[in-house]
Every structure is written in C-alpha cells, then in structure tokens.
Design a protein around this motif. Structure first.
Motif, PDB file in Angstrom:
ATOM      1  N   CYS A  23      16.839  -3.634   0.532  1.00  0.00           N
ATOM      2  CA  CYS A  23      15.885  -3.572  -0.573  1.00  0.00           C
ATOM      3  C   CYS A  23      15.593  -4.945  -1.170  1.00  0.00           C
ATOM      4  CB  CYS A  23      16.397  -2.641  -1.656  1.00  0.00           C
ATOM      5  SG  CYS A  23      17.999  -3.119  -2.330  1.00  0.00           S
ATOM      6  N   ARG A  24      16.464  -5.901  -0.950  1.00  0.00           N
ATOM      7  CA  ARG A  24      16.258  -7.245  -1.519  1.00  0.00           C
ATOM      8  C   ARG A  24      15.025  -7.924  -0.932  1.00  0.00           C
ATOM      9  NH1 ARG A  24      20.252  -9.807  -4.379  1.00  0.00           N
ATOM     10  NH2 ARG A  24      19.705 -11.787  -3.425  1.00  0.00           N
ATOM     11  N   ARG A  25      14.563  -7.441   0.202  1.00  0.00           N
ATOM     12  CA  ARG A  25      13.377  -8.025   0.845  1.00  0.00           C
ATOM     13  C   ARG A  25      12.134  -7.161   0.624  1.00  0.00           C
ATOM     14  NH1 ARG A  25      17.675  -8.119   4.137  1.00  0.00           N
ATOM     15  NH2 ARG A  25      16.960  -6.406   5.424  1.00  0.00           N
ATOM     16  N   THR A  26      12.227  -6.221  -0.298  1.00  0.00           N
ATOM     17  CA  THR A  26      11.144  -5.262  -0.536  1.00  0.00           C
ATOM     18  C   THR A  26      10.777  -5.271  -2.019  1.00  0.00           C
ATOM     19  OG1 THR A  26      12.070  -3.872   1.213  1.00  0.00           O
ATOM     20  CG2 THR A  26      10.492  -2.831  -0.256  1.00  0.00           C
ATOM     21  N   ASP A  27       9.505  -5.105  -2.297  1.00  0.00           N
ATOM     22  CA  ASP A  27       9.025  -5.034  -3.679  1.00  0.00           C
ATOM     23  C   ASP A  27       9.734  -3.888  -4.409  1.00  0.00           C
ATOM     24  OD1 ASP A  27       7.557  -4.500  -6.038  1.00  0.00           O
ATOM     25  OD2 ASP A  27       5.693  -5.165  -5.112  1.00  0.00           O
ATOM     26  N   PRO A  28      10.345  -4.141  -5.559  1.00  0.00           N
ATOM     27  CA  PRO A  28      11.059  -3.094  -6.299  1.00  0.00           C
ATOM     28  C   PRO A  28      10.196  -1.883  -6.648  1.00  0.00           C
ATOM     29  CG  PRO A  28      11.537  -5.245  -7.240  1.00  0.00           C
ATOM     30  CD  PRO A  28      10.447  -5.449  -6.216  1.00  0.00           C
ATOM     31  N   SER A  29       8.888  -2.060  -6.734  1.00  0.00           N
ATOM     32  CA  SER A  29       8.019  -0.924  -7.075  1.00  0.00           C
ATOM     33  C   SER A  29       8.072   0.176  -6.015  1.00  0.00           C
ATOM     34  CB  SER A  29       6.579  -1.388  -7.300  1.00  0.00           C
ATOM     35  OG  SER A  29       6.011  -1.852  -6.090  1.00  0.00           O
ATOM     36  N   VAL A  30       8.557  -0.130  -4.837  1.00  0.00           N
ATOM     37  CA  VAL A  30       8.726   0.893  -3.801  1.00  0.00           C
ATOM     38  C   VAL A  30       9.830   1.866  -4.216  1.00  0.00           C
ATOM     39  CG1 VAL A  30       9.460   1.271  -1.393  1.00  0.00           C
ATOM     40  CG2 VAL A  30       7.898  -0.607  -1.948  1.00  0.00           C
ATOM     41  N   PHE A  31      10.824   1.387  -4.943  1.00  0.00           N
ATOM     42  CA  PHE A  31      11.997   2.189  -5.282  1.00  0.00           C
ATOM     43  C   PHE A  31      11.931   2.864  -6.644  1.00  0.00           C
ATOM     44  CE2 PHE A  31      13.150  -1.051  -2.275  1.00  0.00           C
ATOM     45  CZ  PHE A  31      13.794  -0.308  -1.299  1.00  0.00           C
ATOM     46  N   PHE A  32      11.035   2.406  -7.504  1.00  0.00           N
ATOM     47  CA  PHE A  32      10.943   2.937  -8.872  1.00  0.00           C
ATOM     48  C   PHE A  32       9.517   3.374  -9.158  1.00  0.00           C
ATOM     49  CE2 PHE A  32      14.442  -0.021  -8.688  1.00  0.00           C
ATOM     50  CZ  PHE A  32      15.461   0.712  -9.271  1.00  0.00           C
ATOM     51  N   HIS A  33       9.343   4.647  -9.496  1.00  0.00           N
ATOM     52  CA  HIS A  33       7.997   5.191  -9.700  1.00  0.00           C
ATOM     53  C   HIS A  33       7.409   4.762 -11.038  1.00  0.00           C
ATOM     54  CE1 HIS A  33       9.123   8.270 -12.671  1.00  0.00           C
ATOM     55  NE2 HIS A  33      10.245   8.384 -11.977  1.00  0.00           N
ATOM     56  N   PRO A  34       6.098   4.573 -11.048  1.00  0.00           N
ATOM     57  CA  PRO A  34       5.439   4.294 -12.328  1.00  0.00           C
ATOM     58  C   PRO A  34       5.381   5.581 -13.159  1.00  0.00           C
ATOM     59  CG  PRO A  34       3.815   4.414 -10.572  1.00  0.00           C
ATOM     60  CD  PRO A  34       5.168   4.526  -9.929  1.00  0.00           C
ATOM     61  N   GLU A  35       5.235   5.418 -14.443  1.00  0.00           N
ATOM     62  CA  GLU A  35       5.165   6.573 -15.333  1.00  0.00           C
ATOM     63  C   GLU A  35       4.034   7.504 -14.912  1.00  0.00           C
ATOM     64  OE1 GLU A  35       4.632   7.532 -20.070  1.00  0.00           O
ATOM     65  OE2 GLU A  35       5.325   5.544 -19.448  1.00  0.00           O
ATOM     66  N   GLY A  36       4.343   8.782 -14.841  1.00  0.00           N
ATOM     67  CA  GLY A  36       3.334   9.792 -14.533  1.00  0.00           C
ATOM     68  C   GLY A  36       3.071  10.012 -13.052  1.00  0.00           C
ATOM     69  N   GLU A  37       3.720   9.280 -12.174  1.00  0.00           N
ATOM     70  CA  GLU A  37       3.484   9.467 -10.733  1.00  0.00           C
ATOM     71  C   GLU A  37       4.046  10.815 -10.299  1.00  0.00           C
ATOM     72  OE1 GLU A  37       3.999   6.603  -7.012  1.00  0.00           O
ATOM     73  OE2 GLU A  37       5.903   7.424  -7.727  1.00  0.00           O
ATOM     74  N   ARG A  38       3.215  11.591  -9.572  1.00  0.00           N
ATOM     75  CA  ARG A  38       3.610  12.932  -9.146  1.00  0.00           C
ATOM     76  C   ARG A  38       3.046  13.238  -7.770  1.00  0.00           C
ATOM     77  NH1 ARG A  38       3.720  12.991 -14.292  1.00  0.00           N
ATOM     78  NH2 ARG A  38       4.083  14.521 -15.844  1.00  0.00           N
ATOM     79  N   GLY A  39       3.467  14.376  -7.250  1.00  0.00           N
ATOM     80  CA  GLY A  39       2.881  14.948  -6.046  1.00  0.00           C
ATOM     81  C   GLY A  39       2.983  14.069  -4.814  1.00  0.00           C
ATOM     82  N   PRO A  40       1.932  14.126  -3.974  1.00  0.00           N
ATOM     83  CA  PRO A  40       1.947  13.407  -2.704  1.00  0.00           C
ATOM     84  C   PRO A  40       2.133  11.896  -2.850  1.00  0.00           C
ATOM     85  CG  PRO A  40       0.103  14.941  -2.763  1.00  0.00           C
ATOM     86  CD  PRO A  40       0.718  14.916  -4.143  1.00  0.00           C
ATOM     87  N   THR A  41       1.595  11.314  -3.906  1.00  0.00           N
ATOM     88  CA  THR A  41       1.742   9.876  -4.105  1.00  0.00           C
ATOM     89  C   THR A  41       3.213   9.525  -4.304  1.00  0.00           C
ATOM     90  OG1 THR A  41      -0.452   9.758  -5.100  1.00  0.00           O
ATOM     91  CG2 THR A  41       1.024   7.914  -5.519  1.00  0.00           C
ATOM     92  N   ARG A  42       3.884  10.302  -5.104  1.00  0.00           N
ATOM     93  CA  ARG A  42       5.313  10.043  -5.345  1.00  0.00           C
ATOM     94  C   ARG A  42       6.132  10.290  -4.079  1.00  0.00           C
ATOM     95  NH1 ARG A  42       8.704  11.551 -10.705  1.00  0.00           N
ATOM     96  NH2 ARG A  42      10.672  10.667 -10.053  1.00  0.00           N
ATOM     97  N   ARG A  43       5.838  11.356  -3.357  1.00  0.00           N
ATOM     98  CA  ARG A  43       6.570  11.640  -2.117  1.00  0.00           C
ATOM     99  C   ARG A  43       6.379  10.521  -1.097  1.00  0.00           C
ATOM    100  NH1 ARG A  43       5.048  16.732  -3.513  1.00  0.00           N
ATOM    101  NH2 ARG A  43       3.227  16.771  -2.156  1.00  0.00           N
ATOM    102  N   ARG A  44       5.164   9.980  -0.994  1.00  0.00           N
ATOM    103  CA  ARG A  44       4.925   8.873  -0.051  1.00  0.00           C
ATOM    104  C   ARG A  44       5.714   7.635  -0.449  1.00  0.00           C
ATOM    105  NH1 ARG A  44      -0.306  11.034  -0.052  1.00  0.00           N
ATOM    106  NH2 ARG A  44      -0.959   9.604  -1.697  1.00  0.00           N
ATOM    107  N   ARG A  45       5.757   7.315  -1.750  1.00  0.00           N
ATOM    108  CA  ARG A  45       6.522   6.166  -2.205  1.00  0.00           C
ATOM    109  C   ARG A  45       8.005   6.387  -1.964  1.00  0.00           C
ATOM    110  NH1 ARG A  45       9.548   5.570  -5.636  1.00  0.00           N
ATOM    111  NH2 ARG A  45       8.841   7.340  -6.872  1.00  0.00           N
ATOM    112  N   ASP A  46       8.513   7.581  -2.293  1.00  0.00           N
ATOM    113  CA  ASP A  46       9.919   7.893  -2.039  1.00  0.00           C
ATOM    114  C   ASP A  46      10.240   7.787  -0.546  1.00  0.00           C
ATOM    115  OD1 ASP A  46      10.537   8.337  -4.720  1.00  0.00           O
ATOM    116  OD2 ASP A  46      10.363  10.530  -4.568  1.00  0.00           O
ATOM    117  N   ASP A  47       9.349   8.295   0.297  1.00  0.00           N
ATOM    118  CA  ASP A  47       9.565   8.213   1.749  1.00  0.00           C
ATOM    119  C   ASP A  47       9.589   6.760   2.222  1.00  0.00           C
ATOM    120  OD1 ASP A  47       9.719  10.964   1.931  1.00  0.00           O
ATOM    121  OD2 ASP A  47       7.680  11.218   2.708  1.00  0.00           O
ATOM    122  N   ALA A  48       8.734   5.917   1.648  1.00  0.00           N
ATOM    123  CA  ALA A  48       8.726   4.493   2.004  1.00  0.00           C
ATOM    124  C   ALA A  48      10.042   3.841   1.585  1.00  0.00           C
ATOM    125  CB  ALA A  48       7.543   3.789   1.352  1.00  0.00           C
ATOM    126  N   ALA A  49      10.544   4.198   0.408  1.00  0.00           N
ATOM    127  CA  ALA A  49      11.822   3.653  -0.058  1.00  0.00           C
ATOM    128  C   ALA A  49      12.955   4.110   0.855  1.00  0.00           C
ATOM    129  CB  ALA A  49      12.091   4.086  -1.497  1.00  0.00           C
TER     130      ALA A  49
END
Length: 101
Positions: A23-49
């Motif tokens: 994770c040190r070589r990855t943007d932290p936003s991949v691991f922490f969701h922005p406020e209000g993120e839900r549904g498919p967008t959140r699942r895709r970010r979680d899957d990327a993390a």
C-alpha cells in the motif's frame, strides 16, 4: 476511532512490517472511501484495494493489526470495515478472529 489502549508500545520492531506494505506505493484514497460513497463505486474501490493487498508480503500482519486495534476505517489486510465488523461479531459469539489466508 481505533482503540489506542490496544496499540503495541513504541518499539520500532513492532511496526517495522509497515515499511514492507504494498500500500505504500498506492494512493491512500484507494483504501479509504470518501464520505457518502456507496454501491458499485464503493465495491470497485474496495476491490482495487484488495487487489493491492493480495500482492502484499505483510498482509497477515496488517490484518492482525487492524483486528487487534479495531481500525474503524479503510481496507486493511484485504478486509473492509464491514468485513472487520462481521469478524468482531463472530469473535464475540466465540468463533475467534480470522487470520489472513
């Protein structure tokens, strides 16, 4: 908030594993969701993390840290916040905490 009383002491050896994290070589936003993120967008970010986590040499230490101190936010050791909450519930019912596979 993480339970500070559960954190290990300030001994560098206890924290050294973090320097090896993929994770040190990855943007932290991949691991922490922005406020209000839900549904498919959140699942895709979680899957990327989790994809980053799957290549990580310290996934077990990361997961154990997150479960021990009850990290409240983000993907740690390939576990989302909701997955950790489910693990806490299983642990409370007597089935124990999981370890990385």
């Amino acid at each position: 908030m993480a339970e500070i009383s559960r954190l290990p002491g300030p001994v560098a050896d206890l924290w050294e594993w973090q320097y090896q994290g993929a994770c040190r070589r990855t943007d932290p936003s991949v691991f922490f969701h922005p406020e209000g993120e839900r549904g498919p967008t959140r699942r895709r970010r979680d899957d990327a993390a989790k994809a980053v986590c799957s290549t990580c040499p310290v996934i077990q230490q990361c997961r154990q840290h997150a479960l021990t101190v009850r990290e409240p936010y983000g993907v740690w050791g390939a576990m989302t916040e909701d997955e950790r909450e489910a693990e806490y519930a299983r642990s409370k019912s007597g089935s124990g905490l999981a370890t990385a596979s």
